[in-house]
Write a protein that holds these residues in place. Structure first.
Motif, PDB file in Angstrom:
ATOM      1  N   PRO A 292       0.660  -0.956  -0.136  1.00  0.00           N
ATOM      2  CA  PRO A 292      -0.173  -0.037  -0.019  1.00  0.00           C
ATOM      3  C   PRO A 292       0.859   1.061  -0.183  1.00  0.00           C
ATOM      4  O   PRO A 292       2.018   1.339   0.528  1.00  0.00           O
ATOM      5  CB  PRO A 292      -0.907  -0.284   1.213  1.00  0.00           C
ATOM      6  N   ASN A 293       0.391   2.133  -0.609  1.00  0.00           N
ATOM      7  CA  ASN A 293       1.227   3.353  -0.666  1.00  0.00           C
ATOM      8  C   ASN A 293       0.657   4.305   0.506  1.00  0.00           C
ATOM      9  O   ASN A 293      -0.512   4.505   1.088  1.00  0.00           O
ATOM     10  CB  ASN A 293       0.497   4.447  -1.950  1.00  0.00           C
ATOM     11  N   LEU A 294       1.804   4.780   1.386  1.00  0.00           N
ATOM     12  CA  LEU A 294       1.243   5.024   2.666  1.00  0.00           C
ATOM     13  C   LEU A 294       1.440   6.628   2.583  1.00  0.00           C
ATOM     14  O   LEU A 294       1.624   7.384   3.954  1.00  0.00           O
ATOM     15  CB  LEU A 294       2.374   4.632   3.931  1.00  0.00           C
ATOM     16  N   SER A 295       1.643   7.236   1.727  1.00  0.00           N
ATOM     17  CA  SER A 295       1.612   8.721   1.609  1.00  0.00           C
ATOM     18  C   SER A 295       0.220   9.512   1.904  1.00  0.00           C
ATOM     19  O   SER A 295      -0.582   8.883   1.854  1.00  0.00           O
ATOM     20  CB  SER A 295       2.216   9.237   0.122  1.00  0.00           C
ATOM     21  N   PRO A 296       0.459  10.578   2.646  1.00  0.00           N
ATOM     22  CA  PRO A 296      -0.756  11.292   2.800  1.00  0.00           C
ATOM     23  C   PRO A 296      -1.992  11.192   1.552  1.00  0.00           C
ATOM     24  O   PRO A 296      -1.421  11.333   0.494  1.00  0.00           O
ATOM     25  CB  PRO A 296      -0.406  12.544   3.314  1.00  0.00           C
ATOM     26  N   ALA A 297      -2.859  11.726   2.108  1.00  0.00           N
ATOM     27  CA  ALA A 297      -4.049  11.794   0.935  1.00  0.00           C
ATOM     28  C   ALA A 297      -3.747  12.930   0.149  1.00  0.00           C
ATOM     29  O   ALA A 297      -3.385  14.040   0.369  1.00  0.00           O
ATOM     30  CB  ALA A 297      -5.456  12.186   1.690  1.00  0.00           C
ATOM     31  N   LEU A 298      -3.934  12.652  -1.092  1.00  0.00           N
ATOM     32  CA  LEU A 298      -3.492  13.485  -2.224  1.00  0.00           C
ATOM     33  C   LEU A 298      -4.741  14.668  -2.420  1.00  0.00           C
ATOM     34  O   LEU A 298      -5.937  14.519  -2.254  1.00  0.00           O
ATOM     35  CB  LEU A 298      -3.765  13.120  -3.633  1.00  0.00           C
ATOM     36  N   ARG A 299      -4.171  15.825  -2.211  1.00  0.00           N
ATOM     37  CA  ARG A 299      -5.024  17.148  -2.491  1.00  0.00           C
ATOM     38  C   ARG A 299      -5.633  17.186  -4.039  1.00  0.00           C
ATOM     39  O   ARG A 299      -4.824  17.144  -4.559  1.00  0.00           O
ATOM     40  CB  ARG A 299      -4.325  18.134  -1.844  1.00  0.00           C
TER      41      ARG A 299
ATOM     42  N   LEU B 128      -3.916   4.638   3.634  1.00  0.00           N
ATOM     43  CA  LEU B 128      -3.832   3.233   3.313  1.00  0.00           C
ATOM     44  C   LEU B 128      -4.595   3.134   2.098  1.00  0.00           C
ATOM     45  O   LEU B 128      -4.783   1.891   1.402  1.00  0.00           O
ATOM     46  CB  LEU B 128      -4.385   2.497   4.340  1.00  0.00           C
ATOM     47  N   LEU B 129      -5.375   4.015   1.337  1.00  0.00           N
ATOM     48  CA  LEU B 129      -6.201   3.873   0.292  1.00  0.00           C
ATOM     49  C   LEU B 129      -5.270   4.080  -0.819  1.00  0.00           C
ATOM     50  O   LEU B 129      -4.279   4.570  -0.934  1.00  0.00           O
ATOM     51  CB  LEU B 129      -7.176   4.947   0.191  1.00  0.00           C
ATOM     52  N   PRO B 130      -5.596   3.153  -1.976  1.00  0.00           N
ATOM     53  CA  PRO B 130      -4.828   3.518  -3.259  1.00  0.00           C
ATOM     54  C   PRO B 130      -5.035   4.750  -3.919  1.00  0.00           C
ATOM     55  O   PRO B 130      -5.756   5.862  -3.354  1.00  0.00           O
ATOM     56  CB  PRO B 130      -5.635   2.584  -4.395  1.00  0.00           C
ATOM     57  N   GLU B 131      -4.052   4.976  -4.878  1.00  0.00           N
ATOM     58  CA  GLU B 131      -3.912   6.541  -5.090  1.00  0.00           C
ATOM     59  C   GLU B 131      -5.292   7.405  -5.638  1.00  0.00           C
ATOM     60  O   GLU B 131      -5.506   8.295  -5.019  1.00  0.00           O
ATOM     61  CB  GLU B 131      -2.897   6.827  -6.263  1.00  0.00           C
ATOM     62  N   ARG B 132      -5.969   6.520  -6.322  1.00  0.00           N
ATOM     63  CA  ARG B 132      -7.102   7.188  -6.846  1.00  0.00           C
ATOM     64  C   ARG B 132      -8.234   7.366  -5.942  1.00  0.00           C
ATOM     65  O   ARG B 132      -8.658   8.481  -5.867  1.00  0.00           O
ATOM     66  CB  ARG B 132      -7.746   6.190  -8.147  1.00  0.00           C
ATOM     67  N   GLU B 133      -8.097   6.330  -4.972  1.00  0.00           N
ATOM     68  CA  GLU B 133      -9.510   6.490  -3.893  1.00  0.00           C
ATOM     69  C   GLU B 133      -8.939   7.668  -2.853  1.00  0.00           C
ATOM     70  O   GLU B 133      -9.687   8.463  -2.360  1.00  0.00           O
ATOM     71  CB  GLU B 133      -9.490   5.231  -3.316  1.00  0.00           C
ATOM     72  N   ARG B 134      -7.568   7.819  -2.690  1.00  0.00           N
ATOM     73  CA  ARG B 134      -7.041   8.701  -2.044  1.00  0.00           C
ATOM     74  C   ARG B 134      -7.128  10.173  -2.433  1.00  0.00           C
ATOM     75  O   ARG B 134      -7.902  11.112  -1.680  1.00  0.00           O
ATOM     76  CB  ARG B 134      -5.527   8.593  -1.648  1.00  0.00           C
ATOM     77  N   HIS B 135      -7.052  10.282  -3.892  1.00  0.00           N
ATOM     78  CA  HIS B 135      -7.357  11.476  -4.645  1.00  0.00           C
ATOM     79  C   HIS B 135      -9.072  12.187  -4.349  1.00  0.00           C
ATOM     80  O   HIS B 135      -9.228  13.348  -3.887  1.00  0.00           O
ATOM     81  CB  HIS B 135      -7.010  11.386  -6.059  1.00  0.00           C
ATOM     82  N   ILE B 136      -9.786  11.057  -4.673  1.00  0.00           N
ATOM     83  CA  ILE B 136     -11.279  11.302  -4.447  1.00  0.00           C
ATOM     84  C   ILE B 136     -11.629  11.668  -3.273  1.00  0.00           C
ATOM     85  O   ILE B 136     -12.704  12.291  -2.995  1.00  0.00           O
ATOM     86  CB  ILE B 136     -12.054  10.096  -5.174  1.00  0.00           C
TER      87      ILE B 136
ATOM     88  N   PRO C 134     -10.034  17.443 -12.385  1.00  0.00           N
ATOM     89  CA  PRO C 134      -9.393  17.046 -13.627  1.00  0.00           C
ATOM     90  C   PRO C 134      -8.992  15.829 -13.863  1.00  0.00           C
ATOM     91  O   PRO C 134      -8.706  15.310 -15.040  1.00  0.00           O
ATOM     92  CB  PRO C 134      -8.699  18.160 -13.637  1.00  0.00           C
ATOM     93  N   LEU C 135      -8.753  14.917 -13.072  1.00  0.00           N
ATOM     94  CA  LEU C 135      -7.800  13.607 -13.017  1.00  0.00           C
ATOM     95  C   LEU C 135      -8.771  12.267 -13.451  1.00  0.00           C
ATOM     96  O   LEU C 135      -8.185  11.594 -13.950  1.00  0.00           O
ATOM     97  CB  LEU C 135      -7.183  13.409 -11.763  1.00  0.00           C
ATOM     98  N   TYR C 136     -10.030  12.241 -13.128  1.00  0.00           N
ATOM     99  CA  TYR C 136     -10.666  10.891 -13.161  1.00  0.00           C
ATOM    100  C   TYR C 136     -11.925  11.109 -13.940  1.00  0.00           C
ATOM    101  O   TYR C 136     -12.827  12.213 -13.526  1.00  0.00           O
ATOM    102  CB  TYR C 136     -10.839  10.255 -11.931  1.00  0.00           C
ATOM    103  N   GLY C 137     -12.411  10.209 -14.622  1.00  0.00           N
ATOM    104  CA  GLY C 137     -13.794  10.509 -15.516  1.00  0.00           C
ATOM    105  C   GLY C 137     -14.747   9.666 -14.623  1.00  0.00           C
ATOM    106  O   GLY C 137     -14.534   9.213 -13.611  1.00  0.00           O
ATOM    107  N   GLN C 138     -15.950   9.425 -15.316  1.00  0.00           N
ATOM    108  CA  GLN C 138     -17.290   8.980 -14.682  1.00  0.00           C
ATOM    109  C   GLN C 138     -17.016   7.693 -13.952  1.00  0.00           C
ATOM    110  O   GLN C 138     -17.513   7.214 -12.944  1.00  0.00           O
ATOM    111  CB  GLN C 138     -18.263   9.252 -15.458  1.00  0.00           C
ATOM    112  N   MET C 139     -16.333   6.703 -15.055  1.00  0.00           N
ATOM    113  CA  MET C 139     -16.048   5.361 -14.604  1.00  0.00           C
ATOM    114  C   MET C 139     -15.317   5.089 -13.546  1.00  0.00           C
ATOM    115  O   MET C 139     -15.330   4.376 -12.593  1.00  0.00           O
ATOM    116  CB  MET C 139     -15.822   4.374 -15.614  1.00  0.00           C
ATOM    117  N   ALA C 140     -14.211   5.847 -13.597  1.00  0.00           N
ATOM    118  CA  ALA C 140     -13.330   5.868 -12.483  1.00  0.00           C
ATOM    119  C   ALA C 140     -13.843   6.429 -11.103  1.00  0.00           C
ATOM    120  O   ALA C 140     -13.375   5.924 -10.035  1.00  0.00           O
ATOM    121  CB  ALA C 140     -11.634   6.605 -12.817  1.00  0.00           C
ATOM    122  N   VAL C 141     -14.593   7.593 -11.217  1.00  0.00           N
ATOM    123  CA  VAL C 141     -15.260   7.994 -10.078  1.00  0.00           C
ATOM    124  C   VAL C 141     -16.115   6.943  -9.359  1.00  0.00           C
ATOM    125  O   VAL C 141     -16.056   6.835  -8.235  1.00  0.00           O
ATOM    126  CB  VAL C 141     -15.790   9.502 -10.356  1.00  0.00           C
ATOM    127  N   GLY C 142     -16.922   6.415 -10.208  1.00  0.00           N
ATOM    128  CA  GLY C 142     -17.742   5.379  -9.735  1.00  0.00           C
ATOM    129  C   GLY C 142     -17.274   4.272  -9.095  1.00  0.00           C
ATOM    130  O   GLY C 142     -17.551   4.052  -8.036  1.00  0.00           O
TER     131      GLY C 142
END
Length: 309
Positions: A4-11, A44-52, A75-83
């Motif tokens: 898991p990527n342990l960096s803080p949540a992406l802003r 502990l969330l993956p990068e996409r989930e941390r960003h959202i 700007p980073l993720y489309g509808q399917m990724a957000v869902g």
């Protein structure tokens, strides 16, 4: 399995579009007693989930939480990724989609809210929280009234199936059905016709022709007769869409029958108090409603068994 990527949540980076506010009664609702800084909660969330998660956490109360608004405003993720990210955040314990009965007397309607917690909670916590939320939402004057018995089964079904499922119609019959339906003159559509016509603008996979809208108008009008509004109808028809829809007409026709909401009985005094059912959890994957205790990780049983599409 990757570490898991342990960096803080992406802003979430700034977007050129301001995030829209949901209509009154809808949108984001933060659970109480949260810490001010939630970065550590998303480590502990993956990068996409941390960003959202970071983006949603920064949104104000009442912000729109539908997939299209979230995808459009960052700007980073489309509808399917957000869902997919919202589903994962529900499984992780950060959110629950909920249908709440809003209003009193004859002026009631079902609205969709997303309860958000920057701290992840388990299923038992969410069940207790939503039970308390429902109890607090029942006004004193509601005691002794008849309430809609939506979702009383121990496990929610993926759709509200009518007693007599509509017969499958071959393409030739559908063509005749649409050809025989009267098309509304331009400038004078009914609310049901207008809601169907706007589906394609909400999601291009459900784009309908004027003849399609006319053929489905009566079925959509029954939803309005049962107390829902155009926003509720649109959400019910567009929630959990597959990657592609081969026949928008057939898909919408089926959902109009399968997800038809219950008719709200008239509010009349009774000699025996009847509990008022004012809150139902909505499956994060398919949108099916049910009792809070029937869900695990924000998912109904069929979606838990099949997993993500």
């Amino acid at each position: 399995m990757a570490a898991p990527n342990l960096s803080p949540a992406l802003r979430a980076p700034a977007s050129s579009r301001a995030h829209p506010k949901a209509k009154p009664g809808y949108g984001k609702r933060s659970v109480p007693k949260q810490r001010h800084d939630g970065e550590g909660d998303f480590m502990l969330l993956p990068e996409r989930e941390r960003h959202i998660a970071g983006y949603v956490d920064a949104l104000p109360e009442g912000a729109a939480m539908d997939i299209k608004s979230l995808a459009r405003s960052q700007p980073l993720y489309g509808q399917m990724a957000v869902g997919s990210a919202l589903r994962a955040l529900g499984v992780a314990g950060h959110l629950r989609h909920v249908r709440c009965l809003s209003g009193e007397g004859d002026q009631v309607r079902w609205v969709t809210r997303t309860f958000w917690s920057r701290t992840a909670h388990d299923n038992e916590w969410w069940t207790a929280f939503l039970a308390a939320e429902e109890h607090d939402s029942v006004p004193q004057e509601a005691t002794g009234t008849v309430a809609p018995a939506l979702g009383e089964a121990p496990e929610p079904e993926p759709a509200l199936v009518p007693a007599r499922p509509p017969a499958l119609v071959v393409p030739q019959q559908r063509t005749a059905e649409r050809a025989s339906a009267p098309v509304h003159p331009v400038g004078d559509p009914s609310p049901a016709f207008a809601a169907l016509a706007r589906l394609g603008r909400t999601d291009s996979r459900l784009a309908l022709s004027a003849a399609d809208c006319a053929a489905l108008e009566q079925a959509a009008a029954e939803w309005f007769a049962r107390g829902v509004d155009a926003d509720y109808l649109t959400h019910a028809l567009t929630a959990g869409l597959p990657a592609s829809v081969d026949s928008p007409f057939g898909f919408v026709r089926r959902r109009l029958h399968d997800k038809l909401p219950p008719r709200l009985p008239a509010t009349t005094p009774t000699t025996q108090a009847t509990p008022v059912r004012r809150l139902m959890v909505e499956c994060t994957e398919c949108g099916a409603p049910g009792r809070p205790e029937a869900f695990r990780d924000g998912l109904c049983r069929p979606c838990r068994e099949t997993g993500p599409a």
